[in-house]
Motif scaffolding. Structure first.
Motif, mmCIF file in Angstrom:
data_model
loop_
_atom_site.group_PDB
_atom_site.id
_atom_site.type_symbol
_atom_site.label_atom_id
_atom_site.label_comp_id
_atom_site.label_asym_id
_atom_site.label_seq_id
_atom_site.Cartn_x
_atom_site.Cartn_y
_atom_site.Cartn_z
ATOM 1 N N HIS A 270 -11.295 -35.457 -11.405
ATOM 2 C CA HIS A 270 -12.451 -34.844 -12.225
ATOM 3 C C HIS A 270 -11.898 -33.963 -13.574
ATOM 4 O O HIS A 270 -10.876 -34.140 -13.663
ATOM 5 C CB HIS A 270 -12.831 -33.415 -11.234
ATOM 6 C CG HIS A 270 -13.847 -32.556 -11.611
ATOM 7 N ND1 HIS A 270 -13.557 -31.135 -12.008
ATOM 8 C CD2 HIS A 270 -15.117 -32.712 -11.372
ATOM 9 C CE1 HIS A 270 -14.529 -30.680 -12.304
ATOM 10 N NE2 HIS A 270 -15.712 -31.316 -11.927
ATOM 11 N N SER A 271 -12.850 -33.344 -14.467
ATOM 12 C CA SER A 271 -12.529 -33.024 -15.536
ATOM 13 C C SER A 271 -11.618 -31.719 -15.439
ATOM 14 O O SER A 271 -10.766 -31.669 -16.430
ATOM 15 C CB SER A 271 -13.755 -32.683 -16.387
ATOM 16 O OG SER A 271 -14.375 -31.721 -15.487
ATOM 17 N N SER A 272 -11.536 -31.099 -14.244
ATOM 18 C CA SER A 272 -10.634 -29.973 -14.114
ATOM 19 C C SER A 272 -9.238 -30.316 -13.796
ATOM 20 O O SER A 272 -8.460 -29.465 -14.138
ATOM 21 C CB SER A 272 -11.426 -29.057 -12.967
ATOM 22 O OG SER A 272 -11.330 -29.812 -11.788
ATOM 23 N N GLY A 273 -9.029 -31.859 -13.192
ATOM 24 C CA GLY A 273 -7.768 -31.824 -13.056
ATOM 25 C C GLY A 273 -7.334 -31.352 -11.375
ATOM 26 O O GLY A 273 -6.383 -31.902 -10.879
ATOM 27 N N HIS A 274 -8.412 -30.750 -10.921
ATOM 28 C CA HIS A 274 -8.150 -30.028 -9.720
ATOM 29 C C HIS A 274 -8.666 -30.743 -8.711
ATOM 30 O O HIS A 274 -8.495 -30.415 -7.503
ATOM 31 C CB HIS A 274 -8.233 -28.554 -9.823
ATOM 32 C CG HIS A 274 -7.189 -28.031 -10.677
ATOM 33 N ND1 HIS A 274 -6.224 -27.159 -9.935
ATOM 34 C CD2 HIS A 274 -6.837 -27.940 -12.011
ATOM 35 C CE1 HIS A 274 -5.313 -26.570 -10.958
ATOM 36 N NE2 HIS A 274 -5.812 -27.133 -11.925
ATOM 37 N N LEU A 275 -9.661 -31.727 -8.859
ATOM 38 C CA LEU A 275 -10.569 -32.472 -7.808
ATOM 39 C C LEU A 275 -10.203 -33.949 -8.283
ATOM 40 O O LEU A 275 -10.189 -34.431 -9.456
ATOM 41 C CB LEU A 275 -11.868 -31.858 -8.000
ATOM 42 C CG LEU A 275 -12.410 -30.555 -7.828
ATOM 43 C CD1 LEU A 275 -13.744 -30.454 -8.015
ATOM 44 C CD2 LEU A 275 -11.816 -30.028 -6.515
ATOM 45 N N SER A 276 -10.379 -34.578 -7.129
ATOM 46 C CA SER A 276 -10.481 -36.246 -7.402
ATOM 47 C C SER A 276 -11.448 -36.694 -6.338
ATOM 48 O O SER A 276 -11.853 -36.091 -5.294
ATOM 49 C CB SER A 276 -9.142 -36.794 -7.253
ATOM 50 O OG SER A 276 -8.230 -36.367 -8.261
ATOM 51 N N VAL A 277 -11.916 -38.074 -6.657
ATOM 52 C CA VAL A 277 -12.701 -38.724 -5.697
ATOM 53 C C VAL A 277 -12.234 -40.080 -5.475
ATOM 54 O O VAL A 277 -11.573 -40.661 -6.425
ATOM 55 C CB VAL A 277 -14.153 -38.588 -6.131
ATOM 56 C CG1 VAL A 277 -14.305 -39.501 -7.241
ATOM 57 C CG2 VAL A 277 -14.972 -39.206 -4.934
ATOM 58 N N CYS A 278 -12.178 -40.624 -4.133
ATOM 59 C CA CYS A 278 -11.580 -41.714 -3.909
ATOM 60 C C CYS A 278 -12.388 -42.472 -2.807
ATOM 61 O O CYS A 278 -13.194 -42.184 -2.417
ATOM 62 C CB CYS A 278 -10.220 -41.725 -3.139
ATOM 63 S SG CYS A 278 -10.434 -40.915 -1.436
ATOM 64 N N ASN A 279 -12.112 -43.987 -2.963
ATOM 65 C CA ASN A 279 -12.912 -44.714 -2.238
ATOM 66 C C ASN A 279 -12.360 -44.878 -0.869
ATOM 67 O O ASN A 279 -11.209 -44.373 -0.350
ATOM 68 C CB ASN A 279 -13.016 -46.026 -2.858
ATOM 69 C CG ASN A 279 -11.918 -46.939 -2.931
ATOM 70 O OD1 ASN A 279 -10.556 -46.325 -2.686
ATOM 71 N ND2 ASN A 279 -11.839 -48.120 -3.339
ATOM 72 N N SER A 280 -13.188 -45.677 0.090
ATOM 73 C CA SER A 280 -12.641 -45.911 1.472
ATOM 74 C C SER A 280 -11.151 -46.414 1.487
ATOM 75 O O SER A 280 -10.545 -46.297 2.374
ATOM 76 C CB SER A 280 -13.864 -46.804 2.142
ATOM 77 O OG SER A 280 -14.950 -45.992 2.127
#
Length: 546
Positions: free
Chosen positions: A160-170
């Motif tokens: 994420h742009s904040s650097g404090h969140l991310s999203v991942c795949n299965s």
């Protein structure tokens, strides 16, 4: 004989010729009196004299370079007091981060092909990374199902742009063995759907668990140095002559220092991480007199989470979630106090990342306890960001004589502030309130969280307006002089270097920037459009707009 001796004395009294003289300029010195001048001279990398064209011309010699600016504006070199320089790699390299910001990815449908293209070039099973997505621009956070459409043969992690969140795949969740039964880590969270299954959104420390489980390519040091050099060249083009590196390890700091050589000598003030306190003490001692290049002396640590990632810990709930106060910091109060006291007693500068008002009060308690246990003048301990405040917090900051490096990124991230509620906006990113009470504010971008473009950040401090045109907290708008000073003398003070840089004064390092217009005279809404024409470090030009 007497005549010859008189000529000799006159020669001795004549000033030494300058290496460079700058004439016909609109010089905004940013000294204590906000003086202006029309010319200056540089000798041995430092400002030798500032004044009128007539006086400065007297310092010209046969080898003096002359720069006639024909009325253009000069300001001190900009210093970004909180940035995270990252190597910039070619898109064909295995370690290239997919740019997922709104300039490159405008819809969820744009994100999938970008990942698919990277997957086609990446060995099966190796991690694919991206950075900079904004859920407010995409309409929502991506999910693991979204990323699965791109590849199921590679783990994918998009920051994420904040650097404090991310999203991942299965695939990434499977490799990390994260299931509906996996507990949340302390100081982090695996977001879950209504059935308790992980959605792929990883908050704070949850992302580190997934990343550490994946296979990642080893980047050669030579490629890292080249990538850092590309980053420093980008900074120079925006008028930056100095950077405070906000948390790194000694090896990365060495590679970044190596990238400065030859044509990218951006001056660095290095904040090491808390595990490197002993090494920081030695490096501070060995670099204390290096006013020209790389200096150490600070420790970056964390107590709290993200403003734009909306994980900051608050006293009152978020406006869009009546029962959500953010995430409590992973560190205990006792642990923080022990860390701050150790840094303080070591003679180092403590720089603590903290955003929510509930976090900041604990940081202030820790500083208060350390100063009581071991009184020390001129400590210049810092809070990095200090985003949500109240009157009591402001008073405590003043009483403790702290330096603050607040965000100035509403232009990019104003829409993230919506969920804090309008009642808080005048108490967020409190640049003006801090400056008005006499607290030193250090201007910064938190790059890459927002662009390392000082004139855009100055625009942000003055206007508090998002790219979409909405104003957030007009009471915190700064004047042009306040904003420029934050990015020059304020940042210099924040690294104990105000005697050497931050203003155009005799004896200081000859770091300066030439602008195409006077930012004091353009419409305040046009500050971001003022262009950098030349960036000079130590009297030598390292960027020139052609």
């Amino acid at each position: 004989m007497l005549f010859t001796f008189a000529i000799f004395l006159i020669a001795l009294a004549a000033p030494e010729p300058a290496d460079l003289i700058v004439l016909n300029a609109n010089v905004l010195t940013m000294d204590a009196k906000l003086s202006a001048a029309e010319a200056f001279a540089v000798r041995s990398g430092k400002f030798a004299s500032i004044g009128s064209n007539a006086n400065i011309k007297l310092l010209a010699g046969p080898k003096t370079r002359v720069l006639d600016l024909a009325g253009k504006t000069v300001v001190p070199g900009f210093i970004d007091a909180h940035a995270h320089p990252r190597p910039i790699y070619d898109e064909d390299s295995l370690w290239y981060d997919i740019p997922a910001g709104p300039d490159q990815v405008k819809t969820m449908e744009d994100l999938i092909p970008a990942i698919r293209r990277k997957a086609a070039k990446t060995p099966k099973g190796m991690l694919i990374t991206g950075t900079g997505y904004q859920e407010t621009k995409l309409g929502r956070h991506p999910t693991r199902q979204d990323l699965d459409k791109a590849t199921t043969n590679h783990p994918v992690l998009i920051r994420h742009s904040s650097g404090h969140l991310s999203v991942c795949n299965s695939a990434a969740l499977e490799i990390a063995k994260v299931t509906k039964n996996t507990p949340d880590p302390k100081g982090g969270e695996f977001q879950r759907d209504k059935n308790g299954e992980p959605t792929g959104l990883l908050k704070e420390r949850a992302a580190a668990i997934v990343r550490s489980a994946t296979s990642q390519p080893e980047v050669p040091d030579s490629d890292k140095v080249a990538g850092y050099r590309a980053c420093l060249r980008l900074f120079l083009a925006k008028g930056l002559t100095g950077i405070h590196v906000a948390g790194t390890d000694p090896k990365s700091a060495q590679l970044l220092s190596a990238a400065r050589r030859k044509d990218s000598p951006v001056r660095l003030y290095i904040m090491l991480r808390e595990r490197d306190i002993d090494q920081a003490v030695e490096l501070k001692r060995s670099t204390a007199k290096d006013e020209w290049g790389v200096r150490y002396g600070a420790i970056k640590s964390f107590y709290g989470n993200s403003l734009s990632g909306q994980t900051a810990w608050l006293y009152e709930p978020y406006a869009n979630q009546a029962d959500y106060f953010g995430l409590a910091p992973a560190r205990s109060r006792a642990s923080l106090e022990a860390l701050v006291l150790r840094i303080h007693k070591a003679g180092l500068q403590s720089c603590i990342h903290s955003n929510g008002d509930r976090e900041i009060d604990v940081v202030l308690d820790a500083y208060e306890a350390a100063l009581k246990a071991a009184p020390r003048q001129n400590h210049r301990h810092r809070i990095e960001h200090c985003s949500v405040v109240n009157e009591a917090i402001l008073r405590r900051i003043k009483a403790l004589d702290l330096v603050i490096a607040p965000h100035s990124y509403i232009y990019e991230h104003g829409d993230k502030i919506e969920n804090f509620g309008a009642a808080r906006w005048d108490w967020m990113l409190p640049n003006r309130a801090l400056i008005d009470q006499g607290t030193v504010v250090a201007g910064n971008s938190d790059y890459p969280i927002s662009a390392a473009v000082p004139l855009l950040r100055i625009h942000d401090m003055m206007n508090r307006t998002s790219a979409e045109g909405k104003i957030y907290g007009p009471k915190q708008r700064c004047t042009i002089d306040q904003a420029i000073r934050a990015f020059t003398l304020g940042s210099a003070y924040a690294e104990f270097a105000e005697e050497h840089k931050g203003s155009i004064e005799t004896g200081k390092l000859a770091d300066f920037v030439v602008l195409d217009r006077d930012p004091r005279k353009v419409d305040r809404k046009a500050i971001k459009d003022v262009a950098v024409l030349r960036t000079v470090i130590g009297g030598e030009t390292f960027y020139e707009k052609r």
